[in-house]
Design an enzyme around this catalytic site. Sequence first.
Site, PDB file in Angstrom:
ATOM      1  N   CYS A   1     -60.005   4.635  -9.800  1.00 41.04           N
ATOM      2  CA  CYS A   1     -59.066   5.460 -10.508  1.00 41.04           C
ATOM      3  C   CYS A   1     -58.666   6.467  -9.975  1.00 41.04           C
ATOM      4  CB  CYS A   1     -59.772   5.923 -11.628  1.00 41.04           C
ATOM      5  SG  CYS A   1     -58.603   6.729 -12.967  1.00 41.04           S
TER       6      CYS A   1
ATOM      7  N   CYS B   1     -51.950   3.858  -9.003  1.00 41.93           N
ATOM      8  CA  CYS B   1     -52.953   3.453 -10.539  1.00 41.93           C
ATOM      9  C   CYS B   1     -53.318   2.138 -10.404  1.00 41.93           C
ATOM     10  CB  CYS B   1     -52.187   3.985 -11.701  1.00 41.93           C
ATOM     11  SG  CYS B   1     -52.912   3.326 -13.298  1.00 41.93           S
TER      12      CYS B   1
HETATM   13  N1  DGL Z   1     -56.686   3.491 -13.592  1.00 45.23           N
HETATM   14  C1  DGL Z   1     -55.986   4.722 -13.573  1.00 45.23           C
HETATM   15  C2  DGL Z   1     -55.507   5.465 -12.340  1.00 45.23           C
HETATM   16  O1  DGL Z   1     -55.821   4.625 -11.251  1.00 45.23           O
HETATM   17  C3  DGL Z   1     -55.334   5.617 -14.557  1.00 45.23           C
HETATM   18  C4  DGL Z   1     -55.012   5.178 -16.095  1.00 45.23           C
HETATM   19  C5  DGL Z   1     -55.070   6.385 -17.070  1.00 45.23           C
HETATM   20  O2  DGL Z   1     -54.160   7.022 -17.454  1.00 45.23           O
HETATM   21  O3  DGL Z   1     -56.267   6.437 -17.541  1.00 45.23           O
HETATM   22  O4  DGL Z   1     -54.970   6.270 -12.169  1.00 45.23           O
END
Ligand code: DGL
Length: 268
Positions: free
Chosen positions: A71, A186
């Site tokens: 993430c 993301c």
């Molecule tokens: N999957 C997350 C990232 O790589 C973000 C998603 C969220 O806003 O929670 O930034």
Amino acid sequence: MSILIFDSGIGGLTVLREARVLLADRRFVYVADDAGFPYGDWEEPQLLKRMVDLFGTLIEKWDPRLIVIACNTASTLAIEALRKAYPDQEFVGTVPAIKPAAERTRSGLVSVLATPGTVRRQYTRDLIVDHASRCEVKLVGSTALARLAEQYMRGGFVDETAVAAEIAPCFEESEGRRTDIVVLACTHYPFLVNRMRKMAPWPVDWIDTSEAIARRAASLLEQAGEPVLADEALAEKGEDVAIFTSGIPDFSTRKLLSGFGLTSCQPL
Ligand code: DGL
């Protein structure tokens, strides 16, 4: 010992998918802090505290060999604090692929598509100064795309005009040059990349780092000289597990998880 893959939701499955191919002999524990989703909207001090506390619980319970923070929003905020709080634990982070984009662009116009949290981070700004000072890098924060990706993966439908509106600010034209690279900063976004391609005003390279993150995890284990499990040990490695911080997920989420090889859901 297991590999723990962490995200705020199901975006980290893009990294898990690659890691399961490269490290097929390992047991995976996938953790989604869906009670805190979306991370992109959080204030930094509160999110940092939440993550440091949550990892205390996870490390105690699972004693993972390696933790992959799949993430960008979480890594750009907390990776250094986590390493400090848990010095015996090895972490792999996920940060916007600004350096490879700067190396690859021909037009010099690069956009970074990310959550509002990742766009705000000093970490992201420092990456631009350190690695992309000769390019024009546009940071585009999207409040909707991570949610759209979650809906799409669970329900199989996404509003393409909403996707088009979210990606539109990535496309810049200046003095005969056009944006030629969009960094998907993301882990949710690769799920929507075909829709993005379809709705884009002109073709660009979409940089997805999932495979590179999985390769980094695999190379750390290789450098540590850890042997690949033999057949007998492989049979006993245990099921790959999913943990959602809000509780046992609903049927459509469980179905999705089993498609990614996560056969058992456990409470936190
Ligand atoms: N999957 C997350 C990232 O790589 C973000 C998603 C969220 O806003 O929670 O930034």
